[in-house]
Scaffold this motif. Structure first.
Motif, PDB file in Angstrom:
ATOM      1  N   ARG A 179       0.809  -1.224   0.000  1.00 19.71           N
ATOM      2  CA  ARG A 179       0.000   0.000   0.000  1.00 19.71           C
ATOM      3  C   ARG A 179       0.839   1.270   0.000  1.00 19.71           C
ATOM      4  O   ARG A 179       0.320   2.359  -0.244  1.00 19.71           O
ATOM      5  CB  ARG A 179      -0.919   0.006   1.229  1.00 19.71           C
ATOM      6  N   GLY A 180       2.139   1.144   0.307  1.00 23.30           N
ATOM      7  CA  GLY A 180       3.001   2.319   0.352  1.00 23.30           C
ATOM      8  C   GLY A 180       2.640   3.263   1.480  1.00 23.30           C
ATOM      9  O   GLY A 180       2.786   4.472   1.342  1.00 23.30           O
ATOM     10  N   VAL A 181       2.138   2.713   2.587  1.00 20.15           N
ATOM     11  CA  VAL A 181       1.751   3.555   3.724  1.00 20.15           C
ATOM     12  C   VAL A 181       2.549   3.161   4.965  1.00 20.15           C
ATOM     13  O   VAL A 181       3.023   2.028   5.086  1.00 20.15           O
ATOM     14  CB  VAL A 181       0.240   3.445   4.036  1.00 20.15           C
ATOM     15  N   GLU A 182       2.655   4.102   5.887  1.00 20.24           N
ATOM     16  CA  GLU A 182       3.398   3.859   7.113  1.00 20.24           C
ATOM     17  C   GLU A 182       2.564   3.022   8.080  1.00 20.24           C
ATOM     18  O   GLU A 182       1.415   3.349   8.369  1.00 20.24           O
ATOM     19  CB  GLU A 182       3.757   5.202   7.747  1.00 20.24           C
ATOM     20  N   VAL A 183       3.155   1.945   8.568  1.00 18.90           N
ATOM     21  CA  VAL A 183       2.492   1.082   9.536  1.00 18.90           C
ATOM     22  C   VAL A 183       2.717   1.602  10.948  1.00 18.90           C
ATOM     23  O   VAL A 183       1.800   1.625  11.775  1.00 18.90           O
ATOM     24  CB  VAL A 183       3.020  -0.365   9.436  1.00 18.90           C
ATOM     25  N   MET A 184       3.932   2.022  11.220  1.00 20.73           N
ATOM     26  CA  MET A 184       4.251   2.526  12.552  1.00 20.73           C
ATOM     27  C   MET A 184       5.549   3.307  12.509  1.00 20.73           C
ATOM     28  O   MET A 184       6.344   3.172  11.602  1.00 20.73           O
ATOM     29  CB  MET A 184       4.384   1.383  13.564  1.00 20.73           C
ATOM     30  N   ARG A 185       5.728   4.125  13.529  1.00 25.53           N
ATOM     31  CA  ARG A 185       7.014   4.765  13.796  1.00 25.53           C
ATOM     32  C   ARG A 185       7.171   4.835  15.303  1.00 25.53           C
ATOM     33  O   ARG A 185       6.191   4.974  16.038  1.00 25.53           O
ATOM     34  CB  ARG A 185       7.114   6.155  13.162  1.00 25.53           C
ATOM     35  N   THR A 186       8.405   4.691  15.741  1.00 26.57           N
ATOM     36  CA  THR A 186       8.668   4.762  17.169  1.00 26.57           C
ATOM     37  C   THR A 186      10.094   5.229  17.380  1.00 26.57           C
ATOM     38  O   THR A 186      10.896   5.269  16.438  1.00 26.57           O
ATOM     39  CB  THR A 186       8.429   3.401  17.856  1.00 26.57           C
ATOM     40  N   ARG A 187      10.411   5.573  18.620  1.00 28.33           N
ATOM     41  CA  ARG A 187      11.764   6.014  18.941  1.00 28.33           C
ATOM     42  C   ARG A 187      12.072   5.738  20.393  1.00 28.33           C
ATOM     43  O   ARG A 187      11.166   5.532  21.208  1.00 28.33           O
ATOM     44  CB  ARG A 187      11.936   7.507  18.665  1.00 28.33           C
ATOM     45  N   THR A 188      13.344   5.723  20.703  1.00 28.42           N
ATOM     46  CA  THR A 188      13.782   5.623  22.088  1.00 28.42           C
ATOM     47  C   THR A 188      14.896   6.635  22.300  1.00 28.42           C
ATOM     48  O   THR A 188      15.576   7.029  21.349  1.00 28.42           O
ATOM     49  CB  THR A 188      14.264   4.201  22.438  1.00 28.42           C
ATOM     50  N   ARG A 189      15.063   7.060  23.548  1.00 28.55           N
ATOM     51  CA  ARG A 189      16.067   8.082  23.861  1.00 28.55           C
ATOM     52  C   ARG A 189      17.096   7.549  24.849  1.00 28.55           C
ATOM     53  O   ARG A 189      16.765   6.779  25.751  1.00 28.55           O
ATOM     54  CB  ARG A 189      15.401   9.329  24.449  1.00 28.55           C
ATOM     55  N   VAL A 190      18.324   7.995  24.657  1.00 28.58           N
ATOM     56  CA  VAL A 190      19.414   7.677  25.586  1.00 28.58           C
ATOM     57  C   VAL A 190      20.129   8.984  25.896  1.00 28.58           C
ATOM     58  O   VAL A 190      20.600   9.667  24.989  1.00 28.58           O
ATOM     59  CB  VAL A 190      20.408   6.669  24.980  1.00 28.58           C
ATOM     60  N   ASN A 191      20.199   9.345  27.180  1.00 28.07           N
ATOM     61  CA  ASN A 191      20.876  10.571  27.602  1.00 28.07           C
ATOM     62  C   ASN A 191      22.189  10.230  28.285  1.00 28.07           C
ATOM     63  O   ASN A 191      22.226   9.378  29.183  1.00 28.07           O
ATOM     64  CB  ASN A 191      19.991  11.379  28.559  1.00 28.07           C
ATOM     65  N   LYS A 192      23.264  10.922  27.869  1.00 30.28           N
ATOM     66  CA  LYS A 192      24.591  10.688  28.443  1.00 30.28           C
ATOM     67  C   LYS A 192      25.087  12.002  29.047  1.00 30.28           C
ATOM     68  O   LYS A 192      25.300  12.983  28.324  1.00 30.28           O
ATOM     69  CB  LYS A 192      25.563  10.217  27.368  1.00 30.28           C
TER      70      LYS A 192
END
Length: 201
Positions: A179-192
């Motif tokens: 379908r050429g469509v986005e199923v999901m997006r996600t992210r995670t963060r790491v702070n140093k």
């Protein structure tokens, strides 16, 4: 003669006593690394990928996609892109760890490594880590994949009075090829966080 023996003994002790090594666990290694560097380390990679996979598993859109598909999805995973200002950032380690962990779940069918490498050479994706829908469909169809996964890593450094905070984000997007469509997006963060003393680290 006694002085010469004493000097020789002291030099011997100094030369042998300056280095110690021991085998430690991953958690201990992570804690000790914080004493000597604020760079991204192996434990950061493992934690980031584990968090990404957990968020994938909990994502409602992805759950609905898999329910409708009715079988294990066949996945094409592109290498993660390095969008930090660090030229030697270990982005390949993130790609390898993600492939390894997603394979260990047993919930996906991964594109053959040789076919994946061949197709990766054809991908010319934009700075946001995505190809155009037409190109994604072309590459995905060639691989026989249901979905494509692209990821990247970004870093925003903040410095003041010898103190540094590096805010890393590991981003992931998944596209349904048919379908050429986005199923999901996600992210995670790491702070140093690091702080430099007046006499050095």
């Amino acid at each position: 003669m006694k002085n010469l023996l004493l000097i020789t003994l002291m030099l011997s002790l100094f030369s042998c006593g300056g280095f110690q090594a021991q085998r430690v666990s991953g958690d201990e290694s992570d804690e000790k690394s914080l004493e000597i560097t604020d760079a991204w380390v192996t434990r950061d990679t493992e934690n980031a990928v584990e968090d990404i996979l957990k968020k994938m598993n909990d994502h409602r859109g992805f759950k609905n996609y898999r329910l409708k598909l009715g079988r294990r999805p066949k996945v094409f995973i592109a290498d993660f892109g390095n969008q930090t200002a660090e030229p030697y950032f270990p982005v390949d380690d993130i790609s390898d760890e993600f492939l390894t962990q997603i394979s260990e779940t047993g919930e996906f069918i991964l594109i053959d490594a040789a076919a994946r490498e061949s197709l990766l050479k054809e991908i010319q994706y934009q700075n946001d880590g995505m190809v155009s829908p037409a190109e994604a469909k072309k590459i995905g169809n060639a691989a026989g994949a249901d979905i494509m996964i692209f990821g990247n890593v970004r870093m925003n450094p903040r410095k003041r009075n010898g103190k540094t905070l590096k805010e890393y984000t590991v981003n992931l997007r998944m596209t349904d090829i048919s379908r050429g469509v986005e199923v999901m997006r996600t992210r995670t963060r790491v702070n140093k966080y690091s702080e430099q003393s007046k006499v050095g680290w």
